[in-house]
Design a protein around this motif. Sequence first.
Motif, mmCIF file in Angstrom:
data_model
loop_
_atom_site.group_PDB
_atom_site.id
_atom_site.type_symbol
_atom_site.label_atom_id
_atom_site.label_comp_id
_atom_site.label_asym_id
_atom_site.label_seq_id
_atom_site.Cartn_x
_atom_site.Cartn_y
_atom_site.Cartn_z
ATOM 1 N N GLN A 180 0.833 -1.197 0.000
ATOM 2 C CA GLN A 180 0.000 0.000 0.000
ATOM 3 C C GLN A 180 0.873 1.255 0.000
ATOM 4 N N ARG A 181 0.241 2.384 -0.252
ATOM 5 C CA ARG A 181 0.884 3.690 -0.091
ATOM 6 C C ARG A 181 0.687 4.105 1.363
ATOM 7 N N PHE A 182 1.777 4.426 2.045
ATOM 8 C CA PHE A 182 1.716 4.755 3.472
ATOM 9 C C PHE A 182 2.154 6.202 3.679
ATOM 10 N N ALA A 183 1.300 6.988 4.328
ATOM 11 C CA ALA A 183 1.588 8.408 4.554
ATOM 12 C C ALA A 183 2.490 8.589 5.769
ATOM 13 N N ASP A 184 3.198 9.723 5.791
ATOM 14 C CA ASP A 184 4.097 10.052 6.890
ATOM 15 C C ASP A 184 3.302 10.527 8.106
ATOM 16 N N MET A 185 3.873 10.296 9.276
ATOM 17 C CA MET A 185 3.252 10.706 10.531
ATOM 18 C C MET A 185 2.874 12.185 10.513
ATOM 19 N N HIS A 186 3.761 13.036 10.000
ATOM 20 C CA HIS A 186 3.497 14.470 10.009
ATOM 21 C C HIS A 186 2.348 14.845 9.071
ATOM 22 N N ASP A 187 2.178 14.072 8.002
ATOM 23 C CA ASP A 187 1.050 14.326 7.103
ATOM 24 C C ASP A 187 -0.278 14.083 7.814
ATOM 25 N N TYR A 188 -0.318 13.030 8.624
ATOM 26 C CA TYR A 188 -1.544 12.767 9.389
ATOM 27 C C TYR A 188 -1.798 13.887 10.400
#
Length: 294
Positions: A180-188
């Motif tokens: 999957q595509r996994f977003a960065d902590m800071h993006d969340y």
Amino acid sequence: MSAPAPFVDSRQVRRNFARAAADYDAAAVLPREVGSRMLERLDYVRIEPRQVLDLGCGTGLSLTALSERYPKSLVLGADACEAMLLAGRRRRSKSRWLFPFLHKGNALVSADALALPFKPGSMELVWSNLMLHWLDDPLRAFREMHRVLDVGGLLMFSTLGPDTLKELRESFSDGHAHTQRFADMHDYGDMLLDCGFADPVMDVEVLTLTYTSLDDLFRDLRQNGAACAMQSRCHGLTGRSAWLSARAAYEKRARDGRLPATFEVVYGHAWKTQARKTPDGSAIVRFDPKQRLR
């Protein structure tokens, strides 16, 4: 202007979990462990929610623990995969005769995280364990979570970060997505702020599972419903050459006869606070630092 094409194949996500539903509870080692660690974090939060929503509940693994922690609460589980909910209902029907107090008033609901069938302000706790990375647009889900939370309510979630399954991703060079595509902590964290949540707190930890072979890793992912569901995945059989090349590249990472698989677990929580409007229409959000997790 037409909407951009999605990166995540949501129908494939549901199919993957539907195939895994019957044996999911036995295979869900990572979701169970991460859920346990999330529950420990609730030890530092003083809330008495009337209604709790477990969003992306799957078969409802966390419902019993949430019911034990908040015995006076109505605990609801919501998931987009009906097969997972049916498997959860069958399991719960077998246990409710032994432990009826854990199931009183609880329910499993078929629901899309992007359009929840709940009234605004109807929840005091929204809980979501390893669901967000299966969505094409987590921001829309956060907006729905904010909508259904009451003022003073808490959102607590976990998801997976970009280092997840990096060994698998780096072993293939065929141009297709294999994770999957996994977003960065800071993006969340930025998404939470965009939705109006107050002072989100994010942190991350890395868990490593090991396998005797690459086949065992793929089997585990399938049994967890966690096979790749990106639009850019290979829609046919992987060619023999690409498969042998990937296997050889992955096996170079072996330590003591075991292949590592990294899972970067992102944890987050944030509160919904009352927004006060200024004369120019801007909103001021008040946040009580005493409510933050320490």
